[in-house]
Design a protein around this motif. Sequence first.
Motif, PDB file in Angstrom:
ATOM      1  N   LEU A  32      -8.646 -14.166  98.149  1.00 48.82           N
ATOM      2  CA  LEU A  32      -9.755 -14.898  97.855  1.00 48.82           C
ATOM      3  C   LEU A  32      -9.496 -16.151  97.495  1.00 48.82           C
ATOM      4  N   SER A  33      -8.353 -16.472  98.438  1.00 50.90           N
ATOM      5  CA  SER A  33      -8.097 -18.016  97.911  1.00 50.90           C
ATOM      6  C   SER A  33      -7.410 -18.307  99.423  1.00 50.90           C
ATOM      7  N   GLU A  34      -6.589 -19.939  99.302  1.00 53.83           N
ATOM      8  CA  GLU A  34      -5.758 -19.941 100.189  1.00 53.83           C
ATOM      9  C   GLU A  34      -4.303 -19.555 100.154  1.00 53.83           C
ATOM     10  N   SER A  35      -3.918 -18.774  98.626  1.00 52.93           N
ATOM     11  CA  SER A  35      -2.172 -18.392  98.260  1.00 52.93           C
ATOM     12  C   SER A  35      -2.782 -17.350  98.000  1.00 52.93           C
ATOM     13  N   GLU A  36      -3.701 -16.626  97.445  1.00 54.95           N
ATOM     14  CA  GLU A  36      -3.699 -15.102  97.240  1.00 54.95           C
ATOM     15  C   GLU A  36      -4.737 -14.335  98.442  1.00 54.95           C
ATOM     16  N   HIS A  37      -3.813 -13.645  99.091  1.00 56.49           N
ATOM     17  CA  HIS A  37      -4.209 -12.688 100.514  1.00 56.49           C
ATOM     18  C   HIS A  37      -3.909 -11.436 100.038  1.00 56.49           C
ATOM     19  N   ILE A  38      -4.590 -10.729  99.766  1.00 59.77           N
ATOM     20  CA  ILE A  38      -4.760  -9.009  99.271  1.00 59.77           C
ATOM     21  C   ILE A  38      -4.920  -7.925 100.365  1.00 59.77           C
ATOM     22  N   TYR A  39      -3.519  -7.596 100.830  1.00 58.26           N
ATOM     23  CA  TYR A  39      -3.590  -6.991 102.110  1.00 58.26           C
ATOM     24  C   TYR A  39      -4.465  -5.489 102.393  1.00 58.26           C
ATOM     25  N   ASP A  40      -4.235  -4.568 100.441  1.00 56.94           N
ATOM     26  CA  ASP A  40      -4.587  -4.087 100.348  1.00 56.94           C
ATOM     27  C   ASP A  40      -4.602  -3.413  98.750  1.00 56.94           C
ATOM     28  N   THR A  41      -6.239  -3.484  99.256  1.00 58.07           N
ATOM     29  CA  THR A  41      -7.566  -3.472  97.634  1.00 58.07           C
ATOM     30  C   THR A  41      -7.013  -2.375  96.494  1.00 58.07           C
ATOM     31  N   SER A  42      -7.066  -0.841  97.288  1.00 50.53           N
ATOM     32  CA  SER A  42      -6.397   0.087  96.730  1.00 50.53           C
ATOM     33  C   SER A  42      -5.499  -0.333  96.393  1.00 50.53           C
ATOM     34  N   ILE A  65      -6.707  -8.745  83.906  1.00 51.97           N
ATOM     35  CA  ILE A  65      -8.294  -8.949  83.776  1.00 51.97           C
ATOM     36  C   ILE A  65      -9.131  -9.392  84.330  1.00 51.97           C
ATOM     37  N   ASP A  66      -8.744 -10.667  84.161  1.00 51.70           N
ATOM     38  CA  ASP A  66      -9.130 -12.192  85.517  1.00 51.70           C
ATOM     39  C   ASP A  66      -9.276 -11.500  87.254  1.00 51.70           C
ATOM     40  N   ARG A  67      -7.700 -10.706  87.357  1.00 50.04           N
ATOM     41  CA  ARG A  67      -7.688 -10.790  88.783  1.00 50.04           C
ATOM     42  C   ARG A  67      -9.227  -9.530  89.173  1.00 50.04           C
ATOM     43  N   LEU A  68      -9.245  -8.954  88.283  1.00 51.85           N
ATOM     44  CA  LEU A  68     -10.654  -7.684  88.540  1.00 51.85           C
ATOM     45  C   LEU A  68     -12.374  -8.226  88.601  1.00 51.85           C
ATOM     46  N   TYR A  69     -12.008  -9.426  87.534  1.00 50.93           N
ATOM     47  CA  TYR A  69     -12.753 -10.094  87.373  1.00 50.93           C
ATOM     48  C   TYR A  69     -13.185 -10.278  88.740  1.00 50.93           C
ATOM     49  N   ARG A  70     -12.624 -11.222  89.616  1.00 50.16           N
ATOM     50  CA  ARG A  70     -11.553 -12.107  90.377  1.00 50.16           C
ATOM     51  C   ARG A  70     -12.748 -11.747  91.313  1.00 50.16           C
ATOM     52  N   LEU A  71     -11.714 -10.334  91.884  1.00 50.71           N
ATOM     53  CA  LEU A  71     -12.108  -9.699  92.602  1.00 50.71           C
ATOM     54  C   LEU A  71     -14.130  -8.771  93.468  1.00 50.71           C
ATOM     55  N   LYS A  72     -14.272  -8.790  92.026  1.00 51.46           N
ATOM     56  CA  LYS A  72     -15.505  -8.861  92.048  1.00 51.46           C
ATOM     57  C   LYS A  72     -16.837  -9.743  91.654  1.00 51.46           C
ATOM     58  N   LYS A  73     -16.346 -10.589  91.660  1.00 49.21           N
ATOM     59  CA  LYS A  73     -17.076 -11.856  91.651  1.00 49.21           C
ATOM     60  C   LYS A  73     -16.945 -12.338  93.678  1.00 49.21           C
ATOM     61  N   PHE A  74     -15.819 -11.915  93.664  1.00 50.85           N
ATOM     62  CA  PHE A  74     -15.688 -12.324  95.727  1.00 50.85           C
ATOM     63  C   PHE A  74     -16.546 -11.497  96.449  1.00 50.85           C
ATOM     64  N   VAL A  75     -17.075  -9.667  95.983  1.00 49.28           N
ATOM     65  CA  VAL A  75     -17.048  -8.723  96.632  1.00 49.28           C
ATOM     66  C   VAL A  75     -18.799  -9.365  97.017  1.00 49.28           C
ATOM     67  N   GLU A  76     -18.914  -9.454  95.317  1.00 44.53           N
ATOM     68  CA  GLU A  76     -20.606  -9.849  95.340  1.00 44.53           C
ATOM     69  C   GLU A  76     -21.329 -10.722  95.930  1.00 44.53           C
ATOM     70  N   LYS A  77     -20.104 -11.929  95.795  1.00 43.41           N
ATOM     71  CA  LYS A  77     -20.771 -12.890  96.759  1.00 43.41           C
ATOM     72  C   LYS A  77     -21.443 -12.812  98.315  1.00 43.41           C
TER      73      LYS A  77
END
Length: 77
Positions: A32-42, A65-77
């Motif tokens: 998601l960003s330089e400091s946010e690396h999600i290794y397992d989205t599930s 809740i913000d984290r889910l919105y941010r993940l959605k924004k990332f996935v949908e762009k």
Amino acid sequence: MAQEGKYAYDEESVKAIMNWAETAKLPKEVILSESEHIYDTSLYIRANINDIKQHYPDAFYNPAIDRLYRLKKFVEK
């Protein structure tokens, strides 16, 4: 949903973002960003949804809740 970094926290919007997270086709790994690396989205989604289900509407847990919105924004762009 979101406007200029503002997210909706009403019950209907929160249910909608949780539903999206539970049903979306997501990659296993996301940066998601330089400091946010999600290794397992599930696992990431499950942890945030568990926080929301246990504590909503406590505003202290709005970052889940913000984290889910941010993940959605990332996935949908």
